[in-house]
Enzyme design. Structure first.
Site: not given
Ligand code: GLC
Length: 613
Positions: A316, A511
């Protein structure tokens, strides 16, 4: 024994290509910067494997054509590299191609769970894939297969349900929609099944994402030294959000036993792999105190060996940095050796590349591990047909936000609505009946009904993208003369209305910014409801939210109550059902808690409305 998704000929092609690659070209394939932190020249020179747009990583102006121009510039740069390995560009198309202004925005997953309609979700996956491919993108970081245990979590709406079987069924449907006629077709989009594993099982208060002492002096995320949080641009101040509970549970620790992890949180991954998914995203969260990004047992022994996963694992965003904060080289070694194959860096790609090179040359990362990661990435690129057709057809651009996709989204909205109370059958509203008072700013706000992950990372109020508000939908169905509107419910003495419809919503979030200690309605919302209640004989409440909220105290004062979740751009779908053109068919895919003491969800939790079969 895991079986490759490639033919023997394709496997030989990958092996031969791997044999030709230099150490730096192999490292380039593992490297995924975000689009503002890399140039096409670097993509060519370094042989980078991927670029992403994070939430809100848009071109300016943000149009479908500009998106395509941006993505194809990076792709042409990759094709101009020494070996011409095509690029995989990744985006979060989690409820439509949601970063793109003008794209169709579908209901978030919590609403799709309420539809119980796999065929609908499959059609949404296909429509989304067409709009994503139109912009040259062939990888979306979806579906989330989270199974939220504590709806105080800001990512609850990314979960389809609290029922693992329903999550598995709908995730597979979306994956099938992304695949279309076959992974190697030009409009197939690689799904990223996330976040592995048990991302939704963290304990409240266990998140270490924000050092609350260090951040206390920061008035908002904009002034934060944290580059990622600075992107958030929340409408509320960062300090205010921290006080409300932001970043208390997201990215926290899942203190569950292995039996629970395997019984509840693993099944959707097994189902997704069986459906052919070739990418999994690791979770920021921990399991029993160990960061998932460093969890060799789960990433390699379970996912790759036991489940036979032949695709690649992507980290991530800055996910590896959290393993040993401040010790980047240790993070790189731990993550790659645990089973991370591609790293979403996303800012300082040179630091990552140099760190991997040092670790491989120094023997901390075996060449065999590096080769395995590259092979997995190349396998996905070959399976997608990227070597044969790295460019998608620009004619697809006319499909972005097209009428057919918006009609599909309207169907999804209608099927997602859950009627939880309807005393005296006040619903459906009658055409030609008495004037209806509609109240609340949220009744006329497309940005609010879309929620987070819409045009920007956090989403936001206002006409952020073309769509139909609930108010506009009601006016279209009932006729403007039958619908009276009051944004604040402040009404003069007369007249009294037979029916009032109040729309209340959560402020958009994504988030951990959406973690909330309290899920009750705000004082302003309760006051608005009281004002309209006093002027109407019957009161209908429509809630726009990313999760069940605590409405136990207020519910007795309402004659009807509808959960509309986060419906997206097509608010007409809400009017279709409120006015009886379509029936209420949505069923709760989450327990609706009675009190805050019922969170997190436990066997003895009391549900005001239990999840429906
Ligand atoms: C974010 C998320 C993830 C996402 C990634 C790219 O922090 O946790 O779900 O796909 O970064 O944006």
């Amino acid at each position: 024994m895991p079986t490759s998704p490639l033919t023997a000929t394709e496997q030989r092609f990958v092996a031969q290509l791997l044999a030709e690659m230099t150490l730096d070209e192999k490292i380039g394939q593992l490297t995924q910067p975000e689009k503002n932190s890399v140039t096409p020249e670097q993509v060519t020179r370094l042989g980078l494997g991927s670029v992403l747009s994070g939430g809100g990583g848009n071109p300016d102006p943000n149009t479908p054509a500009n998106w395509r121009a941006m993505v194809m510039a990076f792709q042409e740069a990759a094709l101009a590299s020494r070996l011409g390995i095509p690029l995989l560009y990744g985006v979060d198309a989690v409820h439509g191609h949601n970063n793109v202004v003008g794209a169709t925005i579908f209901p978030h997953n919590i609403g799709l769970g309420a539809t119980r309609d796999p065929d609908l979700v499959r059609r949404i996956g296909r429509a989304t894939a067409l709009e994503v491919a139109a912009t040259g993108v062939r990888w979306s970081f979806a579906p989330a297969v989270s199974i939220p245990q504590d709806v105080r979590w800001g990512r609850s709406y990314e979960g389809y349900s609290q029922d693992p079987a329903l999550v598995s069924e709908l995730a597979v449907s979306l994956i099938e929609g992304f695949r279309g006629d076959g992974w190697d077709s030009e409009t197939a989009v690689l799904p990223s099944v996330k976040h592995f594993v048990a991302d939704a099982a963290a304990t409240w208060g266990s998140s270490k994402r924000v050092n609350r002492e260090a951040m206390a002096e920061v008035q908002n995320a904009d002034q934060s030294t944290d580059q990622t949080l600075a992107i958030a641009h929340m409408d509320q101040s960062f300090t205010e959000l921290l006080k409300l509970g932001a970043w208390q549970i997201d990215q926290g620790d899942a203190e569950i036993d292995e039996a629970t992890l395997r019984a509840v949180h693993l099944p959707p991954y097994r189902a997704a792999l069986e459906a052919g998914a070739l990418n999994v995203m690791a979770s920021y969260s921990s399991w029993q105190g160990l960061k998932m990004h460093a969890h060799q047992y789960l990433l390699t022994d379970v996912l790759k060996d036991e489940l036979g996963f032949e695709g690649f694992v992507v980290s991530d965003w800055e996910g590896i940095d959290q393993i040993f904060p401040g010790e980047y080289d240790r993070c790189v070694v731990a993550a790659l050796n645990a089973g991370i194959d591609m790293v979403m860096v996303p800012f300082d790609l040179n630091r990552f590349i140099d760190s991997v090179r040092r670790a491989v040359l120094g023997g901390q990362i075996p060449h065999t591990r590096l080769d395995d990661a590259v092979r997995r990435i190349l396998t996905a690129k070959v399976a997608l047909g990227l070597f044969e057709h790295p460019r998608t057809d620009p004619a697809l651009l006319e499909l972005v936000g097209c009428d057919a996709h918006r009609a599909l989204a309207r169907e999804a909205v209608a099927k997602s609505l859950v009627m939880l109370k309807n005393d005296g059958d006040i619903l459906p509203l009658r055409r030609g009946g008495p004037a209806v008072l509609v109240a609340g700013l949220d009744a006329d706000d497309v940005g609010v009904q879309c929620g987070g992950w819409t045009v920007s990372w956090m989403g936001g109020r206002g006409p952020t993208t073309p769509g139909t508000s609930i108010l506009a939908g009601l006016r279209h169905t009932l006729g403007a003369e039958q619908v009276q509107y009051s944004a604040d419910g402040q009404l003069d003495a007369e007249p009294e209305y037979e029916v009032g419809v109040v729309v209340v919503a959560e402020e958009p979030y994504a988030e951990g910014m959406g973690d909330r200690a309290s899920l009750t309605l705000s004082a302003d919302q309760v006051a608005l409801l009281g004002r309209v209640r006093a002027r109407c004989q019957r009161l209908v409440v429509v809630l726009l939210s990313g999760r069940p909220l605590l409405i136990t105290e207020e519910l007795p004062h309402w004659d009807a109550f509808v959960a509309a979740w986060l419906p997206g751009t097509e608010g007409q779908g809400v009017a279709d059902v409120l006015c009886g053109d379509l029936p209420f068919t949505g069923r709760l895919s989450f327990d609706w808690p009675q009190n805050s003491s019922d969170l997190p969800r436990r066997a003895d939790s009391a549900a005001l409305f239990p999840m429906e079969p």
